[in-house]
Design a protein around this motif. Structure first.
Motif, mmCIF file in Angstrom:
data_model
loop_
_atom_site.group_PDB
_atom_site.id
_atom_site.type_symbol
_atom_site.label_atom_id
_atom_site.label_comp_id
_atom_site.label_asym_id
_atom_site.label_seq_id
_atom_site.Cartn_x
_atom_site.Cartn_y
_atom_site.Cartn_z
ATOM 1 N N ASN A 105 23.589 40.306 34.475
ATOM 2 C CA ASN A 105 22.913 41.378 35.221
ATOM 3 C C ASN A 105 23.429 41.465 36.656
ATOM 4 O O ASN A 105 23.490 42.553 37.236
ATOM 5 C CB ASN A 105 21.400 41.135 35.226
ATOM 6 N N ARG A 106 23.808 40.340 37.226
ATOM 7 C CA ARG A 106 24.355 40.359 38.590
ATOM 8 C C ARG A 106 25.684 41.109 38.617
ATOM 9 O O ARG A 106 25.959 41.854 39.568
ATOM 10 C CB ARG A 106 24.522 38.932 39.100
ATOM 11 N N LEU A 107 26.492 40.954 37.575
ATOM 12 C CA LEU A 107 27.722 41.732 37.479
ATOM 13 C C LEU A 107 27.410 43.206 37.265
ATOM 14 O O LEU A 107 28.083 44.085 37.822
ATOM 15 C CB LEU A 107 28.597 41.199 36.341
ATOM 16 N N ASP A 108 26.391 43.467 36.467
ATOM 17 C CA ASP A 108 25.991 44.853 36.199
ATOM 18 C C ASP A 108 25.643 45.573 37.502
ATOM 19 O O ASP A 108 25.972 46.751 37.706
ATOM 20 C CB ASP A 108 24.796 44.854 35.255
ATOM 21 N N GLN A 109 24.986 44.860 38.413
ATOM 22 C CA GLN A 109 24.577 45.461 39.677
ATOM 23 C C GLN A 109 25.769 45.852 40.548
ATOM 24 O O GLN A 109 25.666 46.751 41.378
ATOM 25 C CB GLN A 109 23.673 44.487 40.433
ATOM 26 N N VAL A 110 26.904 45.178 40.344
ATOM 27 C CA VAL A 110 28.117 45.505 41.097
ATOM 28 C C VAL A 110 28.523 46.956 40.852
ATOM 29 O O VAL A 110 28.984 47.660 41.767
ATOM 30 C CB VAL A 110 29.271 44.550 40.697
ATOM 31 N N LEU A 111 28.339 47.418 39.626
ATOM 32 C CA LEU A 111 28.796 48.760 39.256
ATOM 33 C C LEU A 111 27.958 49.870 39.888
ATOM 34 O O LEU A 111 28.351 51.030 39.862
ATOM 35 C CB LEU A 111 28.792 48.910 37.734
ATOM 36 N N GLU A 112 26.828 49.506 40.472
ATOM 37 C CA GLU A 112 25.989 50.503 41.135
ATOM 38 C C GLU A 112 26.594 50.952 42.462
ATOM 39 O O GLU A 112 26.169 51.962 43.022
ATOM 40 C CB GLU A 112 24.591 49.930 41.370
ATOM 41 N N HIS A 113 27.591 50.207 42.959
ATOM 42 C CA HIS A 113 28.090 50.466 44.308
ATOM 43 C C HIS A 113 29.594 50.719 44.360
ATOM 44 O O HIS A 113 30.185 50.688 45.438
ATOM 45 C CB HIS A 113 27.747 49.280 45.219
ATOM 46 N N VAL A 114 30.208 50.959 43.207
ATOM 47 C CA VAL A 114 31.665 51.170 43.195
ATOM 48 C C VAL A 114 31.980 52.647 42.987
ATOM 49 O O VAL A 114 31.187 53.397 42.400
ATOM 50 C CB VAL A 114 32.348 50.322 42.106
ATOM 51 N N GLN A 115 33.157 53.044 43.469
ATOM 52 C CA GLN A 115 33.576 54.439 43.358
ATOM 53 C C GLN A 115 34.747 54.625 42.394
ATOM 54 O O GLN A 115 34.946 55.721 41.870
ATOM 55 C CB GLN A 115 33.977 54.968 44.743
ATOM 56 N N THR A 116 35.512 53.562 42.173
ATOM 57 C CA THR A 116 36.691 53.668 41.316
ATOM 58 C C THR A 116 36.753 52.494 40.352
ATOM 59 O O THR A 116 36.097 51.456 40.553
ATOM 60 C CB THR A 116 37.989 53.684 42.151
ATOM 61 N N VAL A 117 37.582 52.649 39.315
ATOM 62 C CA VAL A 117 37.772 51.575 38.343
ATOM 63 C C VAL A 117 38.416 50.357 38.992
ATOM 64 O O VAL A 117 38.011 49.214 38.748
ATOM 65 C CB VAL A 117 38.623 52.073 37.147
ATOM 66 N N ASN A 118 39.418 50.581 39.843
ATOM 67 C CA ASN A 118 40.074 49.457 40.513
ATOM 68 C C ASN A 118 39.108 48.678 41.388
ATOM 69 O O ASN A 118 39.138 47.436 41.441
ATOM 70 C CB ASN A 118 41.257 49.944 41.344
ATOM 71 N N GLU A 119 38.246 49.395 42.084
ATOM 72 C CA GLU A 119 37.237 48.734 42.912
ATOM 73 C C GLU A 119 36.300 47.914 42.031
ATOM 74 O O GLU A 119 35.925 46.784 42.374
ATOM 75 C CB GLU A 119 36.453 49.775 43.715
ATOM 76 N N ALA A 120 35.904 48.467 40.890
ATOM 77 C CA ALA A 120 35.011 47.767 39.969
ATOM 78 C C ALA A 120 35.646 46.476 39.467
ATOM 79 O O ALA A 120 35.008 45.408 39.460
ATOM 80 C CB ALA A 120 34.657 48.671 38.798
ATOM 81 N N LYS A 121 36.902 46.556 39.049
ATOM 82 C CA LYS A 121 37.577 45.374 38.527
ATOM 83 C C LYS A 121 37.666 44.272 39.581
ATOM 84 O O LYS A 121 37.408 43.092 39.285
ATOM 85 C CB LYS A 121 38.979 45.751 38.039
ATOM 86 N N THR A 122 38.021 44.648 40.804
ATOM 87 C CA THR A 122 38.143 43.668 41.879
ATOM 88 C C THR A 122 36.803 43.041 42.213
ATOM 89 O O THR A 122 36.682 41.810 42.333
ATOM 90 C CB THR A 122 38.735 44.324 43.135
ATOM 91 N N ASP A 123 35.774 43.872 42.349
ATOM 92 C CA ASP A 123 34.462 43.372 42.747
ATOM 93 C C ASP A 123 33.823 42.504 41.663
ATOM 94 O O ASP A 123 33.086 41.553 41.965
ATOM 95 C CB ASP A 123 33.535 44.538 43.092
ATOM 96 N N LEU A 124 34.079 42.810 40.395
ATOM 97 C CA LEU A 124 33.516 42.001 39.313
ATOM 98 C C LEU A 124 34.095 40.590 39.324
ATOM 99 O O LEU A 124 33.357 39.603 39.182
ATOM 100 C CB LEU A 124 33.774 42.671 37.959
ATOM 101 N N ILE A 125 35.396 40.472 39.491
ATOM 102 C CA ILE A 125 36.019 39.153 39.562
ATOM 103 C C ILE A 125 35.506 38.373 40.770
ATOM 104 O O ILE A 125 35.162 37.181 40.679
ATOM 105 C CB ILE A 125 37.557 39.260 39.622
ATOM 106 N N HIS A 126 35.414 39.059 41.914
ATOM 107 C CA HIS A 126 34.937 38.387 43.124
ATOM 108 C C HIS A 126 33.490 37.911 42.957
ATOM 109 O O HIS A 126 33.122 36.832 43.445
ATOM 110 C CB HIS A 126 35.045 39.322 44.325
ATOM 111 N N THR A 127 32.676 38.688 42.267
ATOM 112 C CA THR A 127 31.284 38.295 42.047
ATOM 113 C C THR A 127 31.190 37.086 41.123
ATOM 114 O O THR A 127 30.373 36.177 41.349
ATOM 115 C CB THR A 127 30.485 39.474 41.463
#
Length: 350
Positions: A105-127
């Protein structure tokens, strides 16, 4: 040759894989496996190659983040659809360990604040990396608070494996023993073997020996006699899920130890991070209890030890009632009864 004493760890992240200690092979073989795709992560969790509530959560976070990094789409909505599919797949791997759902669920919350797929991929790994690194500090704090709670108690019993190989480092219930060794504080630990999968015998006994902690192995049925004859002063265990009222699900056999503590008038402590609390579960009655394969009971190391047609009941966990628990040790401090109030105050705001 002198043995080098060190606290063993079980998880190591690399750019394209998670390296895990295969806990199925311990103590005879120290083997590390590379997890590279979602199915490998799922199988590692289900088969107990990786186990322990915090380690399961960390592994699932890496698995979902790595799977998402391989999606071949630039459309964010399509990306999120694939993510939700894989999140559900991993969530079904171990139903009792709430850290699994917390991490996903913490990873799921990351997707609430991203604008692009690349941003999502980067932020998920960092989380996922952040979840991993945070857990080590959480476990260290649990250990520090546990040392304070145990005070002058040096003979302590535990069950299952809530140690460094079940987390990022130090562990939860075993954290005070590892930290104590670093600080020159000596404990005599009595480890229940933890039938049917023997996590206490295979893992806790091995881990504490690696760290230089004095550990004695007993069978689960020896607990009462050992408490009485060896002067055990406290019991400390981990947890896979803690309800809002303090009822605690942990490895099968845990509630038996809590009842024995009540009989012998010694304290029974639970050690767990705040991510193990499930405030949606009001009491232990709301906690799902995983049942595992009959072969875990009817065989040992592949050898059949029971009649082939005997019915088997194999719950992996039991629930300890809150009135049997002296305190719940978290990274936020030690929670005492009334647990509904203390949990709500300390955990409810997270």
């Amino acid at each position: 040759m002198t043995q080098t004493l060190t606290i063993p760890t079980s998880l190591e992240w690399h750019e394209d894989h998670l390296l895990i200690l295969n806990q199925q092979k311990l103590p005879n073989v120290v083997e590390y496996l590379k997890l590279r795709n979602l199915n490998e992560y799922y199988e590692a969790i289900v088969s107990l190659k990786v186990r322990g509530a915090p380690a399961i959560g960390i592994t699932a976070a890496y698995g979902l983040a790595q799977a998402a990094s391989l999606y071949e789409t630039e459309n964010l909505n399509e990306f999120i659809t694939l993510f939700k599919r894989d999140k559900k797949y991993l969530a079904d791997s171990r139903p009792t360990a709430v850290n699994l759902f917390w991490a996903l669920n913490r990873l799921d919350q990351v997707l609430e604040h991203v604008q692009t797929v690349n941003e999502a991929k980067t932020d998920l790994i960092h989380t996922a990396i952040q979840i991993h690194t945070e857990d080590e500090e959480v476990c260290r704090m649990i250990g520090e608070f546990a040392l304070t709670v145990l005070d002058d108690k040096r003979k302590v019993m535990t069950i299952c494996n809530a140690g460094s190989i079940a987390t990022s480092k130090y562990g939860t219930a075993l954290s005070p023993f590892h930290l104590g060794r670093e600080k020159g504080i000596g404990f005599q630990v009595f480890a229940c073997e933890t039938r049917p999968v023997l996590q206490g015998a295979r893992l806790t006994a091995w881990e504490l020996q690696q760290s230089g902690v004095d550990v004695t192995l007993i069978t689960d049925s020896m607990a009462a006699h050992t408490i009485k004859e060896k002067g055990v002063e406290a019991v400390i265990v981990g947890a896979d899920r803690i309800a809002a009222n303090g009822d605690t699900a942990n490895k099968i056999g845990t509630s038996m130890l809590a009842i024995l503590c009540s009989h012998y008038s010694i304290p029974f402590y639970v050690a767990a991070p705040s991510s193990t609390f499930d405030l949606d579960s009001k009491t232990g009655e709301d906690i799902p209890i995983e049942e595992r394969a009959r072969e875990e009971i009817t065989t040992i190391a592949g050898s059949i030890i029971a009649p082939e047609n005997v019915p088997v009941y194999n719950p992996a966990f039991d629930v300890t009632s809150n009135e049997l628990i002296a305190g719940i040790i978290t990274e936020k401090g030690v929670l005492y009864p009334d647990f509904e109030e203390s949990i709500g105050r300390a955990i409810g705001v997270i």
